[in-house]
Structures are given as structure tokens and as C-alpha cells.
Write a protein that holds these residues in place. Structure first.
Motif, PDB file in Angstrom:
ATOM      1  N   GLY A  83      -8.142  -5.554  -3.216  1.00 49.70           N
ATOM      2  CA  GLY A  83      -8.686  -4.294  -2.716  1.00 49.70           C
ATOM      3  C   GLY A  83      -9.633  -4.521  -1.552  1.00 49.70           C
ATOM      4  O   GLY A  83      -9.606  -3.784  -0.560  1.00 49.70           O
ATOM      5  N   ALA A  84     -10.468  -5.564  -1.650  1.00 48.80           N
ATOM      6  CA  ALA A  84     -11.417  -5.874  -0.567  1.00 48.80           C
ATOM      7  C   ALA A  84     -10.679  -6.252   0.712  1.00 48.80           C
ATOM      8  O   ALA A  84     -11.051  -5.815   1.804  1.00 48.80           O
ATOM      9  CB  ALA A  84     -12.358  -7.004  -0.992  1.00 48.80           C
ATOM     10  N   ALA A  85      -9.625  -7.047   0.596  1.00 50.98           N
ATOM     11  CA  ALA A  85      -8.858  -7.448   1.785  1.00 50.98           C
ATOM     12  C   ALA A  85      -8.196  -6.230   2.427  1.00 50.98           C
ATOM     13  O   ALA A  85      -8.207  -6.082   3.654  1.00 50.98           O
ATOM     14  CB  ALA A  85      -7.808  -8.496   1.424  1.00 50.98           C
ATOM     15  N   ALA A  86      -7.628  -5.360   1.606  1.00 50.15           N
ATOM     16  CA  ALA A  86      -6.977  -4.156   2.134  1.00 50.15           C
ATOM     17  C   ALA A  86      -7.993  -3.210   2.763  1.00 50.15           C
ATOM     18  O   ALA A  86      -7.771  -2.678   3.849  1.00 50.15           O
ATOM     19  CB  ALA A  86      -6.210  -3.448   1.021  1.00 50.15           C
ATOM     20  N   ARG A  87      -9.103  -3.003   2.086  1.00 52.26           N
ATOM     21  CA  ARG A  87     -10.136  -2.069   2.547  1.00 52.26           C
ATOM     22  C   ARG A  87     -10.793  -2.527   3.848  1.00 52.26           C
ATOM     23  O   ARG A  87     -10.988  -1.750   4.769  1.00 52.26           O
ATOM     24  CB  ARG A  87     -11.185  -1.894   1.444  1.00 52.26           C
ATOM     25  N   THR A  88     -11.117  -3.818   3.923  1.00 51.51           N
ATOM     26  CA  THR A  88     -11.823  -4.352   5.093  1.00 51.51           C
ATOM     27  C   THR A  88     -10.867  -4.859   6.167  1.00 51.51           C
ATOM     28  O   THR A  88     -11.303  -5.156   7.281  1.00 51.51           O
ATOM     29  CB  THR A  88     -12.748  -5.516   4.695  1.00 51.51           C
ATOM     30  N   GLY A  97       0.118  -3.731   3.235  1.00 49.51           N
ATOM     31  CA  GLY A  97      -0.276  -4.237   1.925  1.00 49.51           C
ATOM     32  C   GLY A  97      -1.061  -5.516   2.076  1.00 49.51           C
ATOM     33  O   GLY A  97      -1.748  -5.719   3.086  1.00 49.51           O
ATOM     34  N   VAL A  98      -0.940  -6.411   1.076  1.00 45.40           N
ATOM     35  CA  VAL A  98      -1.631  -7.696   1.120  1.00 45.40           C
ATOM     36  C   VAL A  98      -0.723  -8.792   0.576  1.00 45.40           C
ATOM     37  O   VAL A  98       0.174  -8.539  -0.233  1.00 45.40           O
ATOM     38  CB  VAL A  98      -2.957  -7.693   0.315  1.00 45.40           C
ATOM     39  N   VAL A 100      -4.532 -12.085   2.242  1.00 48.15           N
ATOM     40  CA  VAL A 100      -4.378 -11.761   3.656  1.00 48.15           C
ATOM     41  C   VAL A 100      -3.884 -10.321   3.772  1.00 48.15           C
ATOM     42  O   VAL A 100      -2.834  -9.986   3.206  1.00 48.15           O
ATOM     43  CB  VAL A 100      -3.366 -12.713   4.340  1.00 48.15           C
ATOM     44  N   PRO A 101      -4.610  -9.454   4.498  1.00 45.46           N
ATOM     45  CA  PRO A 101      -4.106  -8.095   4.703  1.00 45.46           C
ATOM     46  C   PRO A 101      -2.900  -8.118   5.631  1.00 45.46           C
ATOM     47  O   PRO A 101      -2.833  -8.917   6.563  1.00 45.46           O
ATOM     48  CB  PRO A 101      -5.285  -7.364   5.344  1.00 45.46           C
ATOM     49  N   LEU A 102      -1.942  -7.247   5.362  1.00 43.51           N
ATOM     50  CA  LEU A 102      -0.724  -7.155   6.165  1.00 43.51           C
ATOM     51  C   LEU A 102      -0.799  -5.876   6.984  1.00 43.51           C
ATOM     52  O   LEU A 102      -0.657  -4.771   6.447  1.00 43.51           O
ATOM     53  CB  LEU A 102       0.502  -7.135   5.257  1.00 43.51           C
ATOM     54  N   PHE A 117       0.856  -1.192   0.000  1.00 46.76           N
ATOM     55  CA  PHE A 117       0.000   0.000   0.000  1.00 46.76           C
ATOM     56  C   PHE A 117       0.891   1.240   0.000  1.00 46.76           C
ATOM     57  O   PHE A 117       1.759   1.389   0.855  1.00 46.76           O
ATOM     58  CB  PHE A 117      -0.905  -0.026   1.239  1.00 46.76           C
ATOM     59  N   ASP A 118       0.650   2.128  -0.960  1.00 50.50           N
ATOM     60  CA  ASP A 118       1.458   3.349  -1.060  1.00 50.50           C
ATOM     61  C   ASP A 118       0.755   4.572  -0.482  1.00 50.50           C
ATOM     62  O   ASP A 118       1.205   5.699  -0.667  1.00 50.50           O
ATOM     63  CB  ASP A 118       1.875   3.614  -2.511  1.00 50.50           C
ATOM     64  N   GLY A 119      -0.355   4.345   0.231  1.00 54.19           N
ATOM     65  CA  GLY A 119      -1.129   5.446   0.783  1.00 54.19           C
ATOM     66  C   GLY A 119      -2.363   5.760  -0.034  1.00 54.19           C
ATOM     67  O   GLY A 119      -3.287   6.424   0.443  1.00 54.19           O
ATOM     68  N   HIS A 120      -2.388   5.249  -1.276  1.00 54.92           N
ATOM     69  CA  HIS A 120      -3.529   5.484  -2.162  1.00 54.92           C
ATOM     70  C   HIS A 120      -4.072   4.199  -2.769  1.00 54.92           C
ATOM     71  O   HIS A 120      -5.274   4.029  -2.914  1.00 54.92           O
ATOM     72  CB  HIS A 120      -3.152   6.444  -3.297  1.00 54.92           C
ATOM     73  N   GLU A 121      -3.165   3.298  -3.157  1.00 56.48           N
ATOM     74  CA  GLU A 121      -3.548   2.058  -3.827  1.00 56.48           C
ATOM     75  C   GLU A 121      -2.513   0.985  -3.533  1.00 56.48           C
ATOM     76  O   GLU A 121      -1.468   1.263  -2.937  1.00 56.48           O
ATOM     77  CB  GLU A 121      -3.674   2.292  -5.334  1.00 56.48           C
ATOM     78  N   LEU A 122      -2.804  -0.237  -3.956  1.00 53.51           N
ATOM     79  CA  LEU A 122      -1.867  -1.342  -3.806  1.00 53.51           C
ATOM     80  C   LEU A 122      -0.951  -1.379  -5.023  1.00 53.51           C
ATOM     81  O   LEU A 122      -1.416  -1.273  -6.159  1.00 53.51           O
ATOM     82  CB  LEU A 122      -2.623  -2.669  -3.681  1.00 53.51           C
TER      83      LEU A 122
END
Length: 177
Positions: A96-101, A140-141, A129-131, A69-74
Motif C-alpha cells: 500500500g505504501a509503495a502504491a500510495r507514494t 499496481g505493484v 516496486v510501484p508499476l 490496482f482496481d481503482g480502489h485497492e490492490l
């Protein structure tokens, strides 16, 4: 996993072995990962080695790797498999779903997942898996794909979560040592 030392004119560094991979159980995989990540704290080096270890050790995978994650997107990080999507918005796809949730996503059929991003048409199942760092920051993920629908089970969920915890511990331990 068996370790095979191959004679060559160029010898590997003293802490490196030439590895011959075979299908491993998660306890064996975790043991191998622990040894591989021991003493190294660089997130890219550890991500690259973990991606290779998992990709070569678990059956029926066609992609294994990291998005940071760069602060805006993966943004694509180290991986094994076919070329991948470079950037993933948090409102798209399984990653995106894993990162968002901030929750593990296990998808038996990615083609039925709303907003699925088809980086590789051969992928049919996915686990992400979200990190999350100790301070709560999204790093990130960890993303793993399979050509087999329904490939990922609760055992995979637990095993991947344990591998990610080990990865996160390895890159954060330098701050505490």
C-alpha cells in the motif's frame, strides 16, 4: 541459466523451452526476462512468467508476484509462493505504501514496518516496486518477500526496478506498434 530440453510424448510449443533454474545475477535475469516477454503483450501472461522466473532464479525468496490496482485497492495478481492476501488497501502495508507514494519500498524488517500486513509469517524482508504506466496511471505493484531479514540491497532495488521497467515496456509496446 541453463536450458534443458526434456524428451516427452507431448512436445512444448515451438517458442517454449523447459527451463532448469539456477541463481542468476540481475544482468542474466534481465536477459532471460527479455526473451521470456518478447512478443507477448498480455499483462497477466507476462506477470505470471516474470513471477516464476524471478522466484526460481533469485536465492532466499518466499514470495514474488503482482498486485494490480482496481481503482480502489490492490488486488492479487499472478505470483509464486504461498497463498497471499487477496486485497490490500492503499493505506496498509508495504505494498500500500509503495502504491500510495509511488516509490520503491525496501524494508529490511517487515515486522518493524508500521501497518505491515502479515500474509506469510515467514516473511521478514520485502521489496515493492510501484508499476506506473507511461500515462502516469498506477497499474499496481511488484512485491517480493524473503524469510531473511535485510535480504534486499541497493543492487536488488536497481535490479527489480529494471525488471519492472521491462515488464511495463512489454505490456505497453502493443499500443505503440
Amino acid at each position: 541459466m541453463s536450458v534443458h530440453h526434456t524428451p516427452s510424448a507431448r512436445q512444448p510449443a515451438s517458442n517454449v523451452s523447459v527451463l532448469v533454474f539456477e541463481s542468476l545475477s540481475y544482468p542474466e535475469l534481465l536477459q532471460q526476462a527479455r526473451g521470456l516477454l518478447a512478443g507477448e503483450h498480455d499483462r497477466i501472461a507476462n506477470a505470471a512468467n516474470l513471477s516464476a522466473l524471478v522466484f526460481e532464479s533469485l536465492p532466499d525468496l518466499n514470495w514474488a508476484g503482482f498486485y494490480f490496482f482496481d481503482g480502489h485497492e490492490l488486488v492479487l495478481g499472478p505470483f509464486q509462493g504461498r497463498p497471499a492476501c487477496v486485497r490490500i488497501p492503499l493505506d496498509r502495508g508495504v505494498c500500500g505504501a509503495a502504491a500510495r507514494t509511488r516509490s520503491i519500498q525496501v524494508v529490511a524488517d517487515v515486522h518493524a514496518f508500521p501497518g505491515h500486513i502479515a500474509c506469510d509469517a515467514a516473511s521478514n524482508a520485502e521489496i515493492v516496486v510501484p508499476l506506473i504506466l507511461n500515462d502516469g496511471t498506477l497499474l499496481g505493484v511488484w512485491d517480493v518477500d524473503s524469510p531473511l531479514a535485510g535480504r534486499f540491497t541497493d543492487t536488488d532495488r536497481e535490479g527489480m526496478q529494471a525488471l519492472c521497467a521491462l515488464y511495463l515496456e512489454s505490456i505497453q509496446s502493443s499500443a505503440t506498434s
